[in-house]
Design a protein around this motif. Structure first.
Motif, short mmCIF file in Angstrom:
data_model
loop_
_atom_site.label_atom_id
_atom_site.label_comp_id
_atom_site.label_asym_id
_atom_site.label_seq_id
_atom_site.Cartn_x
_atom_site.Cartn_y
_atom_site.Cartn_z
N LEU A 14 0.83 -1.21 0.00
CA LEU A 14 0.00 0.00 0.00
C LEU A 14 0.86 1.25 0.00
CD1 LEU A 14 -2.62 -1.02 2.73
CD2 LEU A 14 -2.77 -1.32 0.25
N SER A 15 0.43 2.25 -0.77
CA SER A 15 1.08 3.55 -0.76
C SER A 15 0.29 4.46 0.17
CB SER A 15 1.11 4.13 -2.18
OG SER A 15 1.89 3.31 -3.03
N LEU A 201 -8.85 -3.65 -4.48
CA LEU A 201 -7.51 -3.79 -3.92
C LEU A 201 -6.54 -2.88 -4.66
CD1 LEU A 201 -5.39 -5.19 -2.12
CD2 LEU A 201 -5.12 -6.89 -3.94
N LEU A 202 -6.60 -2.88 -5.99
CA LEU A 202 -5.63 -2.11 -6.77
C LEU A 202 -5.78 -0.61 -6.54
CD1 LEU A 202 -5.74 -3.94 -10.23
CD2 LEU A 202 -4.49 -4.54 -8.15
N PRO A 208 3.50 0.82 -10.36
CA PRO A 208 4.31 -0.41 -10.43
C PRO A 208 3.71 -1.56 -9.62
CG PRO A 208 5.70 1.51 -10.03
CD PRO A 208 4.29 1.96 -9.85
N THR A 209 3.15 -1.25 -8.44
CA THR A 209 2.57 -2.31 -7.61
C THR A 209 1.30 -2.86 -8.26
OG1 THR A 209 3.41 -1.11 -5.68
CG2 THR A 209 1.89 -2.91 -5.27
N THR A 210 0.53 -1.99 -8.89
CA THR A 210 -0.65 -2.44 -9.63
C THR A 210 -0.26 -3.43 -10.72
OG1 THR A 210 -1.92 -0.42 -9.21
CG2 THR A 210 -2.51 -1.68 -11.16
N LYS A 211 0.78 -3.10 -11.47
CA LYS A 211 1.24 -4.00 -12.54
C LYS A 211 1.68 -5.34 -11.97
CE LYS A 211 4.56 -4.25 -16.36
NZ LYS A 211 5.65 -3.54 -17.09
N ALA A 277 -4.26 10.22 -14.73
CA ALA A 277 -3.71 9.25 -13.79
C ALA A 277 -4.48 7.95 -13.89
CB ALA A 277 -3.82 9.81 -12.36
N PRO A 278 -3.88 6.82 -13.48
CA PRO A 278 -4.57 5.54 -13.53
C PRO A 278 -5.83 5.57 -12.69
CG PRO A 278 -2.23 5.24 -13.12
CD PRO A 278 -2.51 6.71 -13.02
#
Length: 422
Positions: A14-15, A201-202, A208-211, A277-278
């Motif tokens: 988590l960020s 969750l994403l 990068p963590t999503t990928k 942004a994503p």
């Protein structure tokens, strides 16, 4: 990013904002009677880290949340068993929070007449406390938010004090375990699951963590399996090897096998807008690629003359994302406001301001900025998704449903537009 933020990010993926992390640390220091901040971090034990993680995870869920996904799953399971009536359909729910989602899956399949021997559900969550609560199978009134509560009478037993315990027939269909998706060992679980539920969750991960998370999920899912995501997460999956299924508001996806990557959903509408942004309730905001260097003038100059150095052009929205990734929320907000001073109708700047205010736990201000965003750009999918999530958090079921339906229509139009392009 502070050492404490880095530590929790390494542990959870988590960020988290500095304020969220520091509030959790303060809480644990009070509970453990530690007075020195640095000493607390220096003497961190695995047990204490687990307790700290409990304060920053977001375990909220309820039974039959976004029910269209369960209907689509049931149709898929029936097709599996029609082809092979002896098949064991394996289903994964991650994160499972307090067990509401995996138990709903079990209830829906049982009500559809699927024999218990034909399906098994694995449910994982990073929070040990959530897993224990799920195993207990006891829930209060807040877990029952669906309009039709007939399932509660059929599958639960009341304790007389307002709590309900799920019946053993449903309980035994779910196996709960504590675990982190990013740390999954794929050696024995490659292409293991027919169906994966990974919803909301994403939205807590950076790019990068999503990928990395999507790569793990793709490896766990059979090539012809189905995955159900949160509505704000579908574009992220489509950017990393998945394509949407034609189920209305179920937000189902399948793997694209050996197909080229899809184009992004959004393109800038004007010269002032950076790449969006994503689509996630992002805790950090990834910066877009740098702009190419300016092409020099073709006008000839004297050989001895040195052309004056051009003043660097600052992409303020890209700078805002960079500063947010560094945890400097105030500087990121200043960059957004400086951009708005030059481009007062920049929907993307308002979208980022909304993310920054959500990051610092100011949901009402975040909502105000996202409303400005969709006023300026009515088809801003990400802003609509974030507003829907806020409506859900505020128990505004009707508002959340309307926003989700609107976002789904926009996503469908955008997807059709992309598919129509050569």
């Amino acid at each position: 990013m502070t050492p404490a933020q880095s530590m929790l990010r390494a542990a959870t993926g988590l960020s988290l904002s500095k304020s969220v992390v520091e509030r959790a640390i303060k809480n644990r220091m009070e509970q453990t009677a530690v007075t020195d901040h640095d000493a607390y971090l220096e003497h961190m034990t695995p047990e204490e880290l687990t307790a700290l993680v409990e304060l920053v995870v977001v375990p909220e869920s309820w039974f039959y949340r976004d029910a269209q996904a369960f209907a689509a799953m049931t149709e898929f399971v029936r097709a599996r068993l029609k082809a092979d009536r002896d098949r064991l359909v394996r289903i994964l729910s991650i994160p499972c929070a307090g067990g509401e989602e995996p138990y709903t899956i079990a209830m829906v399949l049982a009500d559809a007449g699927i024999p218990p021997r034909n399906f098994m559900i694995d449910a994982y969550d990073i929070s040990p406390a959530c897993v224990e609560r799920a195993k207990s199978g006891i829930y209060g009134r807040n877990a029952f938010r669906a309009q039709d509560l007939s399932f509660r009478d059929q599958h639960f037993t009341s304790d007389g004090d307002g709590d309900y315990r799920i019946n053993d027939a449903i309980r035994k269909q779910v196996r709960f375990k504590q675990g982190n998706l990013l740390e999954f060992d794929l050696s024995t679980r490659s292409a293991y699951y027919d169906v994966v539920f990974c919803r909301n969750l994403l939205i807590y991960f950076d790019k990068p963590t999503t990928k990395a998370a999507i790569a793990k999920l793709a490896a766990l899912l059979m090539d012809d399996g189905q995955l159900f995501a949160g509505y704000a997460e579908v574009p992220s999956f489509c950017q990393h090897g998945f394509s949407p299924l034609p189920y209305n508001q179920a937000f189902g996806l399948r793997k694209e096998v050996a197909t080229p990557a899809r184009k992004p959903l959004h393109t800038p509408r004007g010269a002032d807008k950076a790449k969006p942004a994503p689509p996630r309730a992002a805790r950090t905001i990834a910066s877009p690629p740098s702009l190419p260097p300016a092409v020099p003038s073709s006008r000839s100059r004297p050989a001895a003359a040195t052309p004056p150095a051009a003043a660097p052009v600052v992409d303020l929205l890209a700078e805002a994302r960079r500063l947010a990734d560094l945890g400097d929320v105030k500087a990121a907000e200043r960059a957004c406001r400086d951009h708005l001073a030059q481009h007062p109708e920049s929907a993307e700047a308002y979208f980022i301001l909304g993310l920054l205010n959500e990051l610092t736990n100011k949901p009402q201000m975040a909502a105000d900025y996202w409303k400005r965003c969709i006023y300026l750009q009515p088809d801003h999918y990400e802003a609509l998704c974030h507003l829907a999530l806020l409506a859900e958090a505020n128990n505004d079921a009707a508002g959340a449903a309307a926003l989700k339906a609107r976002a789904a229509r926009i996503y469908k139009r955008q997807q059709a537009s992309l598919d129509a392009k050569p």
